[in-house]
Design a protein around this motif. Structure first.
Motif, PDB file in Angstrom:
ATOM      1  N   LEU A  45       1.801  -0.598 -14.717  1.00 46.95           N
ATOM      2  CA  LEU A  45       3.095  -1.084 -14.239  1.00 46.95           C
ATOM      3  C   LEU A  45       3.475  -0.428 -12.916  1.00 46.95           C
ATOM      4  O   LEU A  45       3.921  -1.101 -11.973  1.00 46.95           O
ATOM      5  CB  LEU A  45       4.166  -0.814 -15.298  1.00 46.95           C
ATOM      6  CG  LEU A  45       5.605  -1.205 -14.930  1.00 46.95           C
ATOM      7  CD1 LEU A  45       5.707  -2.706 -14.734  1.00 46.95           C
ATOM      8  CD2 LEU A  45       6.579  -0.737 -15.998  1.00 46.95           C
ATOM      9  N   LEU A  46       3.296   0.898 -12.840  1.00 46.43           N
ATOM     10  CA  LEU A  46       3.732   1.628 -11.656  1.00 46.43           C
ATOM     11  C   LEU A  46       2.809   1.412 -10.459  1.00 46.43           C
ATOM     12  O   LEU A  46       3.281   1.186  -9.339  1.00 46.43           O
ATOM     13  CB  LEU A  46       3.822   3.127 -11.980  1.00 46.43           C
ATOM     14  CG  LEU A  46       4.905   3.557 -12.970  1.00 46.43           C
ATOM     15  CD1 LEU A  46       4.799   5.046 -13.249  1.00 46.43           C
ATOM     16  CD2 LEU A  46       6.290   3.212 -12.437  1.00 46.43           C
ATOM     17  N   ILE A  47       1.492   1.498 -10.689  1.00 50.16           N
ATOM     18  CA  ILE A  47       0.546   1.509  -9.569  1.00 50.16           C
ATOM     19  C   ILE A  47       0.093   0.108  -9.172  1.00 50.16           C
ATOM     20  O   ILE A  47      -0.379  -0.095  -8.053  1.00 50.16           O
ATOM     21  CB  ILE A  47      -0.672   2.394  -9.926  1.00 50.16           C
ATOM     22  CG1 ILE A  47      -0.201   3.813 -10.245  1.00 50.16           C
ATOM     23  CG2 ILE A  47      -1.675   2.451  -8.795  1.00 50.16           C
ATOM     24  CD1 ILE A  47      -1.311   4.751 -10.684  1.00 50.16           C
ATOM     25  N   VAL A  60       0.837  -1.199   0.000  1.00 52.47           N
ATOM     26  CA  VAL A  60       0.000   0.000   0.000  1.00 52.47           C
ATOM     27  C   VAL A  60       0.876   1.254   0.000  1.00 52.47           C
ATOM     28  O   VAL A  60       0.606   2.222  -0.739  1.00 52.47           O
ATOM     29  CB  VAL A  60      -0.946  -0.003   1.219  1.00 52.47           C
ATOM     30  CG1 VAL A  60      -1.669   1.337   1.340  1.00 52.47           C
ATOM     31  CG2 VAL A  60      -1.962  -1.125   1.096  1.00 52.47           C
ATOM     32  N   ALA A  61       1.922   1.249   0.822  1.00 53.56           N
ATOM     33  CA  ALA A  61       2.825   2.412   0.859  1.00 53.56           C
ATOM     34  C   ALA A  61       3.487   2.623  -0.507  1.00 53.56           C
ATOM     35  O   ALA A  61       3.596   3.756  -0.991  1.00 53.56           O
ATOM     36  CB  ALA A  61       3.879   2.220   1.944  1.00 53.56           C
ATOM     37  N   MET A  62       3.913   1.520  -1.129  1.00 61.93           N
ATOM     38  CA  MET A  62       4.545   1.643  -2.438  1.00 61.93           C
ATOM     39  C   MET A  62       3.545   2.107  -3.486  1.00 61.93           C
ATOM     40  O   MET A  62       3.902   2.863  -4.408  1.00 61.93           O
ATOM     41  CB  MET A  62       5.149   0.298  -2.850  1.00 61.93           C
ATOM     42  CG  MET A  62       5.897   0.329  -4.171  1.00 61.93           C
ATOM     43  SD  MET A  62       7.293   1.486  -4.179  1.00 61.93           S
ATOM     44  CE  MET A  62       8.400   0.657  -3.022  1.00 61.93           C
ATOM     45  N   MET A  63       2.283   1.706  -3.364  1.00 57.84           N
ATOM     46  CA  MET A  63       1.256   2.153  -4.300  1.00 57.84           C
ATOM     47  C   MET A  63       1.091   3.676  -4.231  1.00 57.84           C
ATOM     48  O   MET A  63       0.952   4.343  -5.257  1.00 57.84           O
ATOM     49  CB  MET A  63      -0.079   1.466  -4.003  1.00 57.84           C
ATOM     50  CG  MET A  63      -1.194   1.821  -4.974  1.00 57.84           C
ATOM     51  SD  MET A  63      -2.759   1.026  -4.526  1.00 57.84           S
ATOM     52  CE  MET A  63      -2.292  -0.703  -4.653  1.00 57.84           C
ATOM     53  N   VAL A  64       1.113   4.218  -3.016  1.00 58.08           N
ATOM     54  CA  VAL A  64       1.005   5.667  -2.858  1.00 58.08           C
ATOM     55  C   VAL A  64       2.194   6.363  -3.512  1.00 58.08           C
ATOM     56  O   VAL A  64       2.047   7.363  -4.228  1.00 58.08           O
ATOM     57  CB  VAL A  64       0.906   6.034  -1.361  1.00 58.08           C
ATOM     58  CG1 VAL A  64       0.954   7.546  -1.182  1.00 58.08           C
ATOM     59  CG2 VAL A  64      -0.373   5.469  -0.758  1.00 58.08           C
ATOM     60  N   VAL A  65       3.392   5.827  -3.293  1.00 53.59           N
ATOM     61  CA  VAL A  65       4.589   6.412  -3.886  1.00 53.59           C
ATOM     62  C   VAL A  65       4.520   6.370  -5.409  1.00 53.59           C
ATOM     63  O   VAL A  65       4.813   7.358  -6.098  1.00 53.59           O
ATOM     64  CB  VAL A  65       5.846   5.673  -3.382  1.00 53.59           C
ATOM     65  CG1 VAL A  65       7.090   6.165  -4.134  1.00 53.59           C
ATOM     66  CG2 VAL A  65       6.027   5.885  -1.887  1.00 53.59           C
ATOM     67  N   MET A  66       4.112   5.209  -5.947  1.00 53.49           N
ATOM     68  CA  MET A  66       4.036   5.069  -7.401  1.00 53.49           C
ATOM     69  C   MET A  66       2.941   5.944  -8.003  1.00 53.49           C
ATOM     70  O   MET A  66       3.049   6.402  -9.140  1.00 53.49           O
ATOM     71  CB  MET A  66       3.805   3.608  -7.774  1.00 53.49           C
ATOM     72  CG  MET A  66       4.996   2.694  -7.502  1.00 53.49           C
ATOM     73  SD  MET A  66       6.471   3.125  -8.484  1.00 53.49           S
ATOM     74  CE  MET A  66       7.453   4.037  -7.279  1.00 53.49           C
ATOM     75  N   SER A  74       3.622   8.533 -10.858  1.00 52.11           N
ATOM     76  CA  SER A  74       2.833   8.550 -12.091  1.00 52.11           C
ATOM     77  C   SER A  74       2.298   9.948 -12.392  1.00 52.11           C
ATOM     78  O   SER A  74       2.333  10.411 -13.539  1.00 52.11           O
ATOM     79  CB  SER A  74       1.681   7.553 -11.978  1.00 52.11           C
ATOM     80  OG  SER A  74       0.909   7.521 -13.155  1.00 52.11           O
ATOM     81  N   LEU A  75       1.808  10.645 -11.365  1.00 49.96           N
ATOM     82  CA  LEU A  75       1.330  12.016 -11.567  1.00 49.96           C
ATOM     83  C   LEU A  75       2.466  12.935 -12.007  1.00 49.96           C
ATOM     84  O   LEU A  75       2.285  13.788 -12.884  1.00 49.96           O
ATOM     85  CB  LEU A  75       0.707  12.545 -10.274  1.00 49.96           C
ATOM     86  CG  LEU A  75      -0.666  11.989  -9.881  1.00 49.96           C
ATOM     87  CD1 LEU A  75      -1.114  12.603  -8.573  1.00 49.96           C
ATOM     88  CD2 LEU A  75      -1.683  12.276 -10.981  1.00 49.96           C
ATOM     89  N   ALA A  76       3.629  12.736 -11.403  1.00 50.98           N
ATOM     90  CA  ALA A  76       4.775  13.574 -11.781  1.00 50.98           C
ATOM     91  C   ALA A  76       5.147  13.348 -13.237  1.00 50.98           C
ATOM     92  O   ALA A  76       5.478  14.297 -13.959  1.00 50.98           O
ATOM     93  CB  ALA A  76       5.959  13.259 -10.871  1.00 50.98           C
ATOM     94  N   LEU A  77       5.079  12.106 -13.706  1.00 55.06           N
ATOM     95  CA  LEU A  77       5.389  11.818 -15.105  1.00 55.06           C
ATOM     96  C   LEU A  77       4.367  12.462 -16.041  1.00 55.06           C
ATOM     97  O   LEU A  77       4.719  12.947 -17.122  1.00 55.06           O
ATOM     98  CB  LEU A  77       5.429  10.305 -15.323  1.00 55.06           C
ATOM     99  CG  LEU A  77       6.595   9.559 -14.673  1.00 55.06           C
ATOM    100  CD1 LEU A  77       6.444   8.062 -14.869  1.00 55.06           C
ATOM    101  CD2 LEU A  77       7.935  10.043 -15.246  1.00 55.06           C
ATOM    102  N   VAL A  78       3.112  12.454 -15.613  1.00 54.79           N
ATOM    103  CA  VAL A  78       2.071  13.078 -16.430  1.00 54.79           C
ATOM    104  C   VAL A  78       2.317  14.580 -16.548  1.00 54.79           C
ATOM    105  O   VAL A  78       2.252  15.161 -17.644  1.00 54.79           O
ATOM    106  CB  VAL A  78       0.676  12.800 -15.838  1.00 54.79           C
ATOM    107  CG1 VAL A  78      -0.391  13.634 -16.543  1.00 54.79           C
ATOM    108  CG2 VAL A  78       0.339  11.320 -15.953  1.00 54.79           C
ATOM    109  N   PHE A  79       2.597  15.234 -15.412  1.00 54.58           N
ATOM    110  CA  PHE A  79       2.834  16.680 -15.443  1.00 54.58           C
ATOM    111  C   PHE A  79       4.114  17.031 -16.211  1.00 54.58           C
ATOM    112  O   PHE A  79       4.226  18.115 -16.790  1.00 54.58           O
ATOM    113  CB  PHE A  79       2.920  17.231 -14.023  1.00 54.58           C
ATOM    114  CG  PHE A  79       1.590  17.280 -13.325  1.00 54.58           C
ATOM    115  CD1 PHE A  79       0.501  17.905 -13.917  1.00 54.58           C
ATOM    116  CD2 PHE A  79       1.431  16.705 -12.082  1.00 54.58           C
ATOM    117  CE1 PHE A  79      -0.723  17.940 -13.284  1.00 54.58           C
ATOM    118  CE2 PHE A  79       0.204  16.738 -11.434  1.00 54.58           C
ATOM    119  CZ  PHE A  79      -0.883  17.359 -12.033  1.00 54.58           C
TER     120      PHE A  79
END
Length: 236
Positions: free
Chosen positions: A209-211, A185-191, A195-200
């Motif tokens: 893959l990430l989430i 769960v912690a890693m899901m939050v990080v990913m 993912s949002l950073a990659l989008v921006f």
């Protein structure tokens, strides 16, 4: 019922909170609404259908748990009926019955004490509805059952070191899986943040893959490492 026979059945008395069912209904309606909206090119058409299936499956499970599941204790043995499966143990197959607390960090929205049956292989099985939501004192209830249902046995059932060791190892495996889940769960939050950073940043994004994949692999790896650390390493 003849002399010396005993039977007691436990079913769900406390129903799910109305707010819980209302929330499920709102999410289901939203999923139905989203399913009817047109999608642009590249839209995820599989999202709403998958959500609908998961919500319906959850509702079906809640209903089955409410009206089908039970625990029946008789002078012959114990039957635990879950939503989709039923198991029966004769008293000669029961090593112990224990009331155990919910692991720390699991929240206080549900029962805090559960009753488990242990067999002679050290395996643990949940006995539905013998918990502090359905009973004022689960430990006292279990004590009475053990004394009344099978008079030849008592609460001083003999402890066997080999079975206790298997029970201990099973508890460590469950603990490792629990912490592996926390890690996932912690890693899901990080990913998700990545993912949002990659989008921006207008860079290639791989949300599945990430989430999904990275947290699952991380959780499994953490669980395996902790299980080794808690069970194998102390013996070296």
């Amino acid at each position: 019922m003849g002399e010396g026979e005993f039977e007691r059945e436990y079913r769900k008395r406390r129903r799910p909170p109305g707010a819980y069912l209302l929330l499920l209904g709102v999410v289901l309606l939203n999923a139905l609404f989203q399913a009817g909206r047109p999608y642009g090119e590249g839209g995820y058409r599989w999202g709403p259908p998958v959500m609908i299936v998961l919500i319906i499956a959850t509702l079906v499970r809640v209903l089955l748990e409410q009206y089908r599941a039970y625990t029946r204790v008789t002078s012959a043995g114990i039957t635990a009926r879950r939503p989709l499966r039923t198991r029966t143990w004769a008293w000669s197959e029961v090593y112990d019955i224990r009331v155990e607390p919910l692991p720390r960090g699991s929240g206080r929205q549900g029962p805090q004490w559960f009753t488990y049956l242990y067999d002679f292989d050290g395996r643990r099985f949940l006995l539905p509805h013998l918990d502090d939501w359905q009973l004022p004192d689960p430990y006292a209830e279990v004590s009475e059952l053990c004394l009344t249902a099978d008079p030849e046995r008592s609460l001083s059932w003999g402890r066997r070191p080999d079975v206790e060791e298997r029970i201990r190892r099973g508890a460590l495996r469950r603990r490792a899986r629990l912490w592996g889940g926390y890690g996932a769960v912690a890693m899901m939050v990080v990913m998700f943040v990545v993912s949002l950073a990659l989008v921006f940043a207008d860079r290639a994004d791989h949300p599945f893959l990430l989430i999904v994949c990275v947290p699952v692999v991380s959780g499994v790896a953490l669980s395996a490492v902790l299980q080794w650390y808690w069970t194998v390493r102390p013996r070296n």
